[in-house]
Design a protein around this motif. Structure first.
Motif, short mmCIF file in Angstrom:
data_model
loop_
_atom_site.label_atom_id
_atom_site.label_comp_id
_atom_site.label_asym_id
_atom_site.label_seq_id
_atom_site.Cartn_x
_atom_site.Cartn_y
_atom_site.Cartn_z
N THR A 137 0.64 -1.21 0.15
CA THR A 137 0.00 -0.12 0.00
C THR A 137 0.91 1.42 -0.07
OG1 THR A 137 -0.23 0.02 2.40
CG2 THR A 137 -1.92 -1.17 1.19
N ALA A 138 2.15 1.17 -0.11
CA ALA A 138 3.08 2.45 -0.01
C ALA A 138 2.98 2.94 -1.31
CB ALA A 138 4.34 1.91 0.47
N SER A 139 3.16 4.54 -1.17
CA SER A 139 3.34 5.05 -2.49
C SER A 139 4.61 4.79 -3.04
CB SER A 139 3.45 6.67 -2.16
OG SER A 139 4.38 7.03 -1.39
N PRO A 140 4.90 5.25 -4.24
CA PRO A 140 6.42 5.01 -4.63
C PRO A 140 7.46 5.85 -3.95
CG PRO A 140 4.95 5.31 -6.59
CD PRO A 140 4.37 5.68 -5.30
N GLY A 141 7.14 7.01 -3.46
CA GLY A 141 8.15 7.70 -2.62
C GLY A 141 8.54 6.73 -1.28
N ASP A 142 7.29 6.48 -0.70
CA ASP A 142 7.75 5.55 0.37
C ASP A 142 8.57 4.26 0.11
OD1 ASP A 142 6.28 7.64 2.25
OD2 ASP A 142 4.31 6.61 1.96
N LEU A 143 8.09 3.64 -0.80
CA LEU A 143 8.75 2.44 -1.28
C LEU A 143 10.50 2.87 -1.34
CD1 LEU A 143 6.60 0.69 -3.96
CD2 LEU A 143 7.02 -0.11 -1.55
N THR A 144 10.88 3.96 -1.96
CA THR A 144 12.29 4.35 -1.87
C THR A 144 12.74 4.55 -0.63
OG1 THR A 144 11.64 5.20 -4.22
CG2 THR A 144 13.67 5.89 -2.93
N LEU A 145 11.98 5.40 0.21
CA LEU A 145 12.34 5.43 1.71
C LEU A 145 12.60 3.98 2.31
CD1 LEU A 145 12.79 7.85 3.63
CD2 LEU A 145 10.54 7.81 4.25
N MET A 146 11.68 3.08 2.06
CA MET A 146 11.87 1.86 2.86
C MET A 146 13.16 1.26 2.25
SD MET A 146 8.04 0.26 2.46
CE MET A 146 6.51 0.86 3.36
N LEU A 147 13.53 1.57 0.99
CA LEU A 147 14.83 0.72 0.29
C LEU A 147 16.07 1.37 1.11
CD1 LEU A 147 13.85 0.38 -3.57
CD2 LEU A 147 14.37 -1.50 -1.84
N TYR A 148 16.22 2.57 1.22
CA TYR A 148 17.18 3.44 1.92
C TYR A 148 17.25 2.94 3.37
CZ TYR A 148 17.59 6.98 -1.77
OH TYR A 148 18.01 7.61 -3.00
N ASN A 149 16.05 2.80 4.02
CA ASN A 149 16.28 2.41 5.59
C ASN A 149 16.59 0.82 5.58
OD1 ASN A 149 15.28 4.81 6.76
ND2 ASN A 149 13.26 4.34 6.44
N GLY A 150 16.05 0.16 4.50
CA GLY A 150 16.61 -1.30 4.58
C GLY A 150 18.06 -1.41 4.18
N CYS A 151 18.61 -0.56 3.45
CA CYS A 151 19.98 -0.77 3.13
C CYS A 151 20.84 -0.29 4.23
CB CYS A 151 20.20 0.24 1.91
SG CYS A 151 21.97 0.36 1.14
N LEU A 152 20.40 0.57 4.90
CA LEU A 152 21.07 1.12 6.32
C LEU A 152 21.10 -0.17 7.40
CD1 LEU A 152 19.78 4.89 6.44
CD2 LEU A 152 22.29 3.91 6.06
N LYS A 153 20.04 -0.65 7.37
CA LYS A 153 19.77 -1.81 8.32
C LYS A 153 20.81 -3.06 7.95
CE LYS A 153 16.62 -5.63 9.31
NZ LYS A 153 15.15 -6.28 8.66
N PHE A 154 20.93 -3.34 6.68
CA PHE A 154 21.67 -4.36 6.30
C PHE A 154 22.99 -3.87 6.36
CE2 PHE A 154 17.91 -5.82 4.18
CZ PHE A 154 17.54 -6.77 4.96
N ILE A 155 23.55 -2.71 6.19
CA ILE A 155 25.01 -2.25 6.24
C ILE A 155 25.16 -2.47 7.89
CG2 ILE A 155 26.39 -0.48 6.13
CD1 ILE A 155 24.92 0.39 3.64
#
Length: 133
Positions: free
Chosen positions: A17-35
């Motif tokens: 249900t996320a907007s494309p902008g929110d999905l990009t934000l989720m990707l950045y947050n996920g990347c930081l989490k995995f790093i």
């Protein structure tokens, strides 16, 4: 197929249900989490966990690269930066270099914060325009 874990169901629903902008934000947050997880595993000597998490971060960077709209001028610059970050993640993984991960974290954090601010400004603009209608 029903997900048995309520948290998993919530996460899946959030993505769907996320907007494309929110999905990009989720990707950045996920990347930081995995790093972060990769760095912790690096520090404890858990090579497999380090590799798995840094590969997940690389996959996220790759996803950010392939979803760029190349018709927008800034996308070419972003592509070059994402490519650099991807190569740095590979280098950090191969050399067990946490300083490289710190550099990548700084870039991704800046991207995330800028993106988050853009989303907030866009929402304010939409709210203001809808109030005037």
């Amino acid at each position: 197929m029903a997900l048995s874990n309520p948290y998993q169901s919530y996460q899946q629903n959030s993505v769907n249900t996320a907007s494309p902008g929110d999905l990009t934000l989720m990707l950045y947050n996920g990347c930081l989490k995995f790093i972060t997880l990769g760095k912790k595993a690096m520090e404890t000597g858990n090579i497999q966990e380090k590799n798995n998490n840094l590969l997940k971060a690389q996959n996220i960077i790759h996803e950010l690269m392939v979803t760029l709209n190349m018709d927008v001028a800034v996308s070419k610059d972003l592509l070059a930066l994402y490519d650099y970050l991807n190569r740095q993640l590979i280098e950090a993984n191969l050399k067990n270099d946490s300083a490289i991960l710190d550099e990548v974290t700084e870039f991704v954090t800046d991207f995330r914060n800028t993106w988050k601010e853009a989303i907030q400004l866009n929402r304010q603009k939409q709210f203001t325009q809808s109030g005037q209608a």
